[in-house]
Design a protein around this motif. Structure first.
Motif, PDB file in Angstrom:
ATOM      1  N   LEU A  63       0.833  -1.202   0.000  1.00  0.00           N
ATOM      2  CA  LEU A  63       0.000   0.000   0.000  1.00  0.00           C
ATOM      3  C   LEU A  63       0.872   1.258   0.000  1.00  0.00           C
ATOM      4  O   LEU A  63       0.607   2.214  -0.742  1.00  0.00           O
ATOM      5  CB  LEU A  63      -0.919  -0.006   1.223  1.00  0.00           C
ATOM      6  N   ALA A  64       1.921   1.252   0.824  1.00  0.00           N
ATOM      7  CA  ALA A  64       2.822   2.405   0.883  1.00  0.00           C
ATOM      8  C   ALA A  64       3.505   2.623  -0.465  1.00  0.00           C
ATOM      9  O   ALA A  64       3.639   3.759  -0.935  1.00  0.00           O
ATOM     10  CB  ALA A  64       3.861   2.205   1.982  1.00  0.00           C
ATOM     11  N   SER A  65       3.917   1.538  -1.097  1.00  0.00           N
ATOM     12  CA  SER A  65       4.579   1.644  -2.398  1.00  0.00           C
ATOM     13  C   SER A  65       3.645   2.240  -3.442  1.00  0.00           C
ATOM     14  O   SER A  65       4.071   3.043  -4.289  1.00  0.00           O
ATOM     15  CB  SER A  65       5.064   0.265  -2.846  1.00  0.00           C
ATOM     16  N   SER A  66       2.360   1.876  -3.377  1.00  0.00           N
ATOM     17  CA  SER A  66       1.397   2.411  -4.342  1.00  0.00           C
ATOM     18  C   SER A  66       1.206   3.913  -4.172  1.00  0.00           C
ATOM     19  O   SER A  66       0.770   4.596  -5.094  1.00  0.00           O
ATOM     20  CB  SER A  66       0.049   1.693  -4.192  1.00  0.00           C
ATOM     21  N   ARG A  67       1.542   4.413  -2.997  1.00  0.00           N
ATOM     22  CA  ARG A  67       1.435   5.851  -2.727  1.00  0.00           C
ATOM     23  C   ARG A  67       2.809   6.527  -2.741  1.00  0.00           C
ATOM     24  O   ARG A  67       2.998   7.607  -2.200  1.00  0.00           O
ATOM     25  CB  ARG A  67       0.748   6.063  -1.373  1.00  0.00           C
ATOM     26  N   LYS A  68       3.783   5.809  -3.344  1.00  0.00           N
ATOM     27  CA  LYS A  68       5.146   6.321  -3.504  1.00  0.00           C
ATOM     28  C   LYS A  68       5.784   6.655  -2.155  1.00  0.00           C
ATOM     29  O   LYS A  68       6.470   7.671  -1.994  1.00  0.00           O
ATOM     30  CB  LYS A  68       5.156   7.548  -4.427  1.00  0.00           C
ATOM     31  N   TYR A 117      -3.513   1.455  12.691  1.00  0.00           N
ATOM     32  CA  TYR A 117      -2.876   2.765  12.871  1.00  0.00           C
ATOM     33  C   TYR A 117      -1.873   3.035  11.748  1.00  0.00           C
ATOM     34  O   TYR A 117      -1.828   4.137  11.188  1.00  0.00           O
ATOM     35  CB  TYR A 117      -2.181   2.823  14.226  1.00  0.00           C
ATOM     36  N   LEU A 118      -1.090   2.016  11.405  1.00  0.00           N
ATOM     37  CA  LEU A 118      -0.123   2.194  10.322  1.00  0.00           C
ATOM     38  C   LEU A 118      -0.824   2.427   8.986  1.00  0.00           C
ATOM     39  O   LEU A 118      -0.379   3.238   8.170  1.00  0.00           O
ATOM     40  CB  LEU A 118       0.791   0.969  10.224  1.00  0.00           C
ATOM     41  N   ARG A 119      -1.926   1.739   8.766  1.00  0.00           N
ATOM     42  CA  ARG A 119      -2.672   1.935   7.516  1.00  0.00           C
ATOM     43  C   ARG A 119      -3.185   3.374   7.422  1.00  0.00           C
ATOM     44  O   ARG A 119      -3.152   4.003   6.358  1.00  0.00           O
ATOM     45  CB  ARG A 119      -3.841   0.952   7.436  1.00  0.00           C
ATOM     46  N   LYS A 120      -3.624   3.902   8.550  1.00  0.00           N
ATOM     47  CA  LYS A 120      -4.092   5.288   8.583  1.00  0.00           C
ATOM     48  C   LYS A 120      -2.950   6.245   8.235  1.00  0.00           C
ATOM     49  O   LYS A 120      -3.139   7.212   7.484  1.00  0.00           O
ATOM     50  CB  LYS A 120      -4.650   5.604   9.974  1.00  0.00           C
TER      51      LYS A 120
END
Length: 315
Positions: A191-196, A221-224
């Motif tokens: 998910l983080a990679s998809s948001r650069k 919390y991390l997903r948020k």
């Protein structure tokens, strides 16, 4: 060139060098080399050997290979590291990996950083090369050399394997200590990679808020955080730079008091520098004379031999 973001534990360990009693007699010219060695300590396995060539440490610290050798000897003589000469079977030469000792880890306040061993089903396993199959006596020379290389100790890997999932070592504590599912870590990384973004940057920037969270609460919390429109890499870089600035400020303050009254000159004798009170230096040259605050550049010039001591009052 952008700054490299290191885990907060490593940043704290670097700061401890200036405070620990075992480093009180550390020559200033050795500091950068020691910092480079400390930055190579693996938090997932604190006593893992550090496979770093002297030439690499010299390049990274801006020092000579000879200086790196003296630093390694200094650390070894004080029981802060151990070295073992390992012959390269079938190859010329040998390697001498550096292994941190318990004394060094205690001085760096890292003794509590290693993650406790979880149950057998989730024990991290470092990837290592598979054992080489037997080679016939008439095998080619290239095959023999390949096998010899495979028999060498594996360098510390940047990933650990937990429950079949390969995770970056700096994120392994989320699973080992805070009970997050390895698959959850992988999902957040994607998910983080998809948001650069990099999950490692997000975790480092917010670690103090994560320590008390576990399992699903930690994941949520991390997903948020991942979904927030925030440049976490910039946050980490800023914190790293601020920490380094603090180290530099403390170093200058300490050396200002220590060097007051001393004098230095360039090797060609054209410029003389006198250390005055209150952290100022007076510089006298052929076409200029003036005062300025002592800074890191001045201290580096001394450490690197570009400025050499001279007797006060002697031109």
């Amino acid at each position: 060139m952008s700054a490299i973001a290191y885990p907060s534990s490593i940043a704290r360990a670097c700061a401890a060098i200036d405070e620990a009693a075992v480093f009180r007699d550390l020559p200033d010219g050795y500091l950068r080399v020691v910092v480079r060695i400390v930055k190579k300590i693996r938090l997932a396995c604190l006593k893992s050997p550090i496979y770093a060539a002297r030439a690499t440490l010299a390049r990274e610290s801006g020092k000579s290979v000879e200086t790196v050798g003296r630093v390694v000897k200094w650390l070894e003589e004080r029981g802060l590291i151990e070295r073992e000469q390992i012959a390269r079977k079938g190859l010329k030469g040998s390697s001498s990996p550096i292994t941190p000792t318990e004394r060094l880890l205690e001085a760096l306040t890292l003794t509590g950083e290693a993650a406790p061993a979880p149950d057998a089903s989730s024990t991290p396993v470092i990837h290592s090369p598979a054992a080489a199959s037997p080679v016939p006596a008439d095998a080619s020379k290239s095959t023999h050399q390949k096998q010899s290389k495979e028999n060498q100790p594996a360098k510390p890997a940047p990933f650990v394997k937990i429950e079949g999932c390969a995770l970056p070592t700096e994120l392994a504590w989320l699973v080992a200590r805070n009970d997050m599912k390895p698959t959850g870590v992988l999902a957040l990384m994607k998910l983080a990679s998809s948001r650069k973004q990099r999950l490692s940057d997000i975790v480092q920037a917010s670690r103090k808020y994560l320590e008390g969270l576990t399992d699903r609460g930690l994941f949520a919390y991390l997903r948020k955080l991942v979904l927030q429109d925030k440049d976490y890499r910039a946050v980490v870089q800023h914190e790293t730079q601020a920490h380094q600035a603090g180290l530099d400020k403390a170093r200058v303050a300490r050396k200002a008091a220590e060097l007051e009254g001393r004098a230095y000159r360039t090797r060609d004798g054209r410029i003389q520098v006198f250390v005055r009170a209150n952290g100022f230096v007076e510089q006298i040259g052929p076409d200029r004379r003036g005062f300025r605050p002592m800074d890191v550049a001045f201290l580096d010039a001394i450490d690197e031999g570009r400025l050499v001591p001279m007797a006060v009052g002697v031109p």
